[in-house]
Design a protein around this motif. Structure first.
Motif, short mmCIF file in Angstrom:
data_model
loop_
_atom_site.label_atom_id
_atom_site.label_comp_id
_atom_site.label_asym_id
_atom_site.label_seq_id
_atom_site.Cartn_x
_atom_site.Cartn_y
_atom_site.Cartn_z
N HIS A 3 -4.32 2.99 4.65
CA HIS A 3 -4.47 1.54 4.58
C HIS A 3 -3.13 0.86 4.90
O HIS A 3 -3.05 -0.07 5.71
N GLY A 4 -2.07 1.36 4.26
CA GLY A 4 -0.75 0.79 4.51
C GLY A 4 -0.29 0.98 5.94
O GLY A 4 0.31 0.08 6.54
N HIS B 281 -11.25 -1.14 6.11
CA HIS B 281 -10.56 -1.38 4.83
C HIS B 281 -11.53 -1.93 3.80
O HIS B 281 -11.52 -1.52 2.63
N SER C 243 -7.97 -5.97 -3.27
CA SER C 243 -8.13 -5.63 -1.85
C SER C 243 -9.55 -5.91 -1.39
O SER C 243 -9.75 -6.38 -0.25
N VAL D 135 -4.92 5.36 0.62
CA VAL D 135 -4.05 4.20 0.38
C VAL D 135 -2.93 4.19 1.41
O VAL D 135 -2.58 3.14 1.96
N ASN E 77 0.82 -1.21 0.00
CA ASN E 77 0.00 0.00 0.00
C ASN E 77 0.86 1.26 0.00
O ASN E 77 0.49 2.26 -0.63
#
Length: 262
Positions: free
Chosen positions: A57-58, A160, A122, A54, A36
């Motif tokens: 998310h990472g 997510h 994802s 993003v 991500n």
């Protein structure tokens, strides 16, 4: 007779199996964090507004990896080597699902199709993660050792999944609907097979660590194959539908911090 709850309780209660379980989870989360992070850096100009989500998310995935590492440290355990046959992320990549790591290592902007592929991949894998964490929350949400971590990771995985729904719906409205559905179906069918194979491998490793009798291991393997059969017959559809999230912008704002023990 044994249940899913009792099997997971055995794994949590034994240091060797717990160490392997946490090591596999930590490795997968760390890989997701790196992926991500690279995608956030390589977004095409037309989709740069996705960068904070993003990246969030990472950051969440990195946090989850640190949580699993911390759970091991609290018992005085060190990470175990993760067997190749339990590496869910690597096995998906080998099947051509998601974005190849070679592509992410290059400093070349991704395309809109790449981002659709990333979000569809994802959406499928976060469905699996959300399902798994909800099961663990049911079993261990109040557990004195792992309950807090399980609850936090479960909330994150739900966010997510909601984020993937939201962004894919936006792209579908922009005219990418057919492409999204095609990629979702491809991802879902490949993921089901990989999840079956990884589950069988994990249970095989756990069985040896916990000295399960052959009959118990065979019963668990049959259950895993039965789930795969159900998913092939129609259960896969839950992985490809898109629904508007109950809460808009589920990944808006900064990432939440890890528990105090990290």
């Amino acid at each position: 007779m044994f249940s899913a709850r009792s099997v997971f309780q055995e794994i949590v209660d034994n240091d060797n199996s717990y160490r392997l379980f946490c090591s596999i989870a930590a490795s997968g989360e760390a890989q997701g964090g790196w992926e991500n992070g690279r995608i956030a850096a390589l977004l095409p100009a037309s989709l740069r507004e996705l960068a904070p989500k993003v990246a969030r998310h990472g950051a969440d995935e990195d946090k989850h990896g640190r949580i699993f590492q911390a759970l091991m440290r609290r018992r005085g355990l060190t990470p175990a080597e993760v067997p190749d046959d339990t590496d869910y992320t690597m096995l998906l990549e080998r099947r051509g699902i998601g974005l190849a790591h070679d592509k992410l290592r290059r400093d070349e902007p991704l395309t809109e199709l790449d981002i659709i592929t990333y979000l569809a991949h994802s959406r499928v894998t976060e469905q699996r993660a959300s399902d798994q964490m909800r099961m663990l929350r049911k079993f261990f949400g109040d557990h004195p050792e792992v309950g807090k971590a399980v609850r936090m990771i479960c909330r994150d995985e739900d966010n997510h999944l909601a984020y993937c729904h939201e962004e894919l719906l936006k792209l579908a409205r922009a005219g990418h609907g057919r492409t999204i559905q095609r990629v979702l179906r491809e991802c879902a069918h490949a993921e089901m097979a990989v999840y079956r194979d990884v589950s069988l491998a994990v249970m095989d490793h756990m069985g040896r660590l916990l000295h399960w009798p052959k009959a118990k291991s065979a019963t668990l393997a049959a259950g895993i194959r039965a789930v795969y059969g159900y998913e092939r017959l129609g259960g896969w559809r839950r992985m490809v539908t898109l629904e508007k999230p109950e809460r808009p912008d589920p990944l808006g704002g900064p990432a939440t911090s890890a528990p105090e023990f990290v």
